[in-house]
Design an enzyme around this catalytic site. Structure first.
Site, PDB file in Angstrom:
ATOM      1  N   HIS A  96      21.041 -17.259  -4.709  1.00  0.00           N
ATOM      2  CA  HIS A  96      21.876 -18.104  -3.862  1.00  0.00           C
ATOM      3  C   HIS A  96      21.083 -19.186  -3.150  1.00  0.00           C
ATOM      4  O   HIS A  96      19.858 -19.169  -3.117  1.00  0.00           O
ATOM      5  CB  HIS A  96      22.685 -17.258  -2.870  1.00  0.00           C
ATOM      6  CG  HIS A  96      21.881 -16.577  -1.812  1.00  0.00           C
ATOM      7  ND1 HIS A  96      22.313 -16.445  -0.517  1.00  0.00           N
ATOM      8  CD2 HIS A  96      20.676 -15.991  -1.841  1.00  0.00           C
ATOM      9  CE1 HIS A  96      21.419 -15.797   0.190  1.00  0.00           C
ATOM     10  NE2 HIS A  96      20.408 -15.507  -0.585  1.00  0.00           N
ATOM     11  N   HIS A 120      13.091 -18.078   3.492  1.00  0.00           N
ATOM     12  CA  HIS A 120      13.921 -18.889   2.598  1.00  0.00           C
ATOM     13  C   HIS A 120      14.737 -19.810   3.495  1.00  0.00           C
ATOM     14  O   HIS A 120      15.695 -19.391   4.136  1.00  0.00           O
ATOM     15  CB  HIS A 120      14.797 -17.991   1.726  1.00  0.00           C
ATOM     16  CG  HIS A 120      13.990 -17.039   0.886  1.00  0.00           C
ATOM     17  ND1 HIS A 120      14.169 -15.683   0.895  1.00  0.00           N
ATOM     18  CD2 HIS A 120      12.957 -17.279   0.044  1.00  0.00           C
ATOM     19  CE1 HIS A 120      13.297 -15.113   0.077  1.00  0.00           C
ATOM     20  NE2 HIS A 120      12.546 -16.061  -0.442  1.00  0.00           N
TER      21      HIS A 120
HETATM   22 FE   FE2 Z   1      19.053 -15.023   1.036  1.00  0.00          FE
END
Ligand code: FE2
Length: 437
Positions: A331, A361
């Site tokens: 994702h 991230h």
């Molecule tokens: Fe994630």
């Protein structure tokens, strides 16, 4: 000595160490019992709505104004505050670290704070900072309060004793604690060397998430949060109080301990929570819900459903979904994800993400299972599997998380993290079966 706690989240607690030391029926009697001073500690503006209005009344040997003298500047160069831009030259990327090195010099909890990311703006009271603490020395005569935000403490190695002005919290790995903005405390080490993670929340306080259709139970239940009973010391020897205020540090000297609250009542208080009491809710037929299903605490940003911080865990659980890729999917996320691992193994990463490690991230940067994790999960026999011996967590924020120079340059940063996805093959070959050779 065993310390005791009161159960509940955000309750209006009351606690006294000496009989009759807590005034009844009023907050500010003309002469409080035992010659104590009455003092209010506000955790919200006076006029905040009832649901978010927080304050406690503290009955103490001296008022807090006697726990400060003239301040001098103090230096804690590895504890950074947002905005902390242009601190390093490292280019954009997905990042991962092995555990932050333990200190060789005598280092206490405050000096051992290593900021990894900062987000938002400490002066605007938005955003957060993610830190790792490493320490090998108890705070004895030093005390601290943070005017910049509350501290969510996540031990990873070693137990701590959080000796606060409102009571003592014993904290071991697997538990978390929240120390409210402004609360005076010191940290004693139960074990010789300790390490853990801290989320410094500049914004509105962490609270329990709404459960929506889940209903009145499961996830983090209020009764499992523990607030310490009152505790005080009468120590008339030199002490120091260190303050973090608008990203800067100051210190003042005292001739006594500021931990002198004999009784208190109210709903602004520190607390701890055992992550093993989190009751996960998840997929029981196919697919899996968004990781928000594992939110323990959330700090609102003012925009509905858009958290300043979500504290999310990935606890032991059963995986039973049929015809489903069971690890987290690939994702890209508008929120920024700082992850840590308390113990065990995380299901999206076979190796490289070790207990005490970190992954980051950031806003809109793609991530997901590594190549070997994808291979395994795509071919696994989908019988019920207990995911055991694991406890990962995430500090997730709506704001991009900016790396500190320390995080960019520390030798435990993995330069090859991006390679964990290099072996993800093209499987499209124009046939409905794809190429699974
Ligand atoms: Fe994630």
């Amino acid at each position: 000595m065993a310390f005791s706690y009161m159960p509940g989240f955000g309750n209006d607690f009351e606690t006294e160490t000496l009989p009759g030391s807590l005034p009844q029926g009023r907050n500010s009697p003309q002469r409080p019992a035992y010659g104590l001073y009455a003092e209010q500690l506000s955790g919200s503006p006076f006029t905040a709505p009832r649901g978010t209005n927080e304050r406690s009344w503290l009955y103490r040997i001296r008022p807090s104004v006697r726990h400060t003298g003239r301040f001098k500047p103090a230096s804690y160069p590895l504890w950074k505050s947002a905005p902390n831009l242009g601190d390093h030259e490292l280019a954009l990327g997905q990042y991962r670290w092995n555990p932050v090195p333990m200190p060789k010099e005598p280092t206490d909890f405050i000096a051992g704070m290593r900021s990894i990311t900062t987000a938002g703006d400490v002066l605007g009271q938005t955003g957060m900072a993610a830190h790792v603490y490493v320490a090998n020395r108890s705070m004895v005569d030093d005390h601290f309060f943070n005017a910049d935000g509350e501290l969510l403490v996540v031990p990873q190695i070693g137990s701590l004793r959080l000796v606060t002005e409102m009571g003592v919290i014993e904290l071991r790995p697997g538990e978390i604690a929240v120390l409210p903005r402004g609360l005076v405390f010191k940290v004693e080490l139960v074990d010789e060397t300790v390490r853990g993670y801290v989320c410094e929340n500049y914004g509105a306080k962490l609270t329990l998430p709404d459960r929506g259709p889940i209903g009145a139970n499961c996830l983090a239940n209020p009764r499992d949060f523990k607030t310490p009973c009152a505790w005080f010391e009468e120590k008339e020897t030199p002490c120091r109080l260190i303050v973090k205020w608008c990203g800067q540090f100051h210190v003042t000297e005292l001739d006594h301990s500021p931990l002198d609250v004999v009784a208190w009542h109210g709903n602004y208080s520190p607390y701890k929570y055992d992550l093993a009491t989190f009751s996960p809710v998840g997929a029981i037929l196919f697919d899996h819900p968004d990781p928000s299903i594992f939110t323990v605490l959330t700090a609102p940003s003012g925009e509905e459903g858009t958290a300043n911080i979500d504290f999310v865990i990935f606890p032991p659980r059963w995986l039973v979904a049929e015809n489903t890729f069971r690890p987290p999917w690939y994702h890209r996320n508008i929120m920024s994800e700082f992850m840590g691992l308390i113990h065990g193994q995380y299901d999206a990463k076979e190796e490289g993400f070790v207990p005490g490690g970190i992954s980051l991230h950031n806003l809109m940067l793609a991530h997901g299972p590594d190549a070997s994790g994808f291979e395994k999960a795509s071919r696994a026999e989908l019988k019920p599997v207990k995911l055991d011996n694991t406890m990962a967590f995430m500090f997730e924020t709506r704001f991009p998380q900016m790396l500190t120079r320390y995080a960019a340059e520390v030798e435990t940063r993995q330069d090859n993290y991006i390679d964990c996805w290099a072996d993800l093959k093209k499987r499209f070959n124009g046939t409905p079966e794809g190429d699974w050779s």
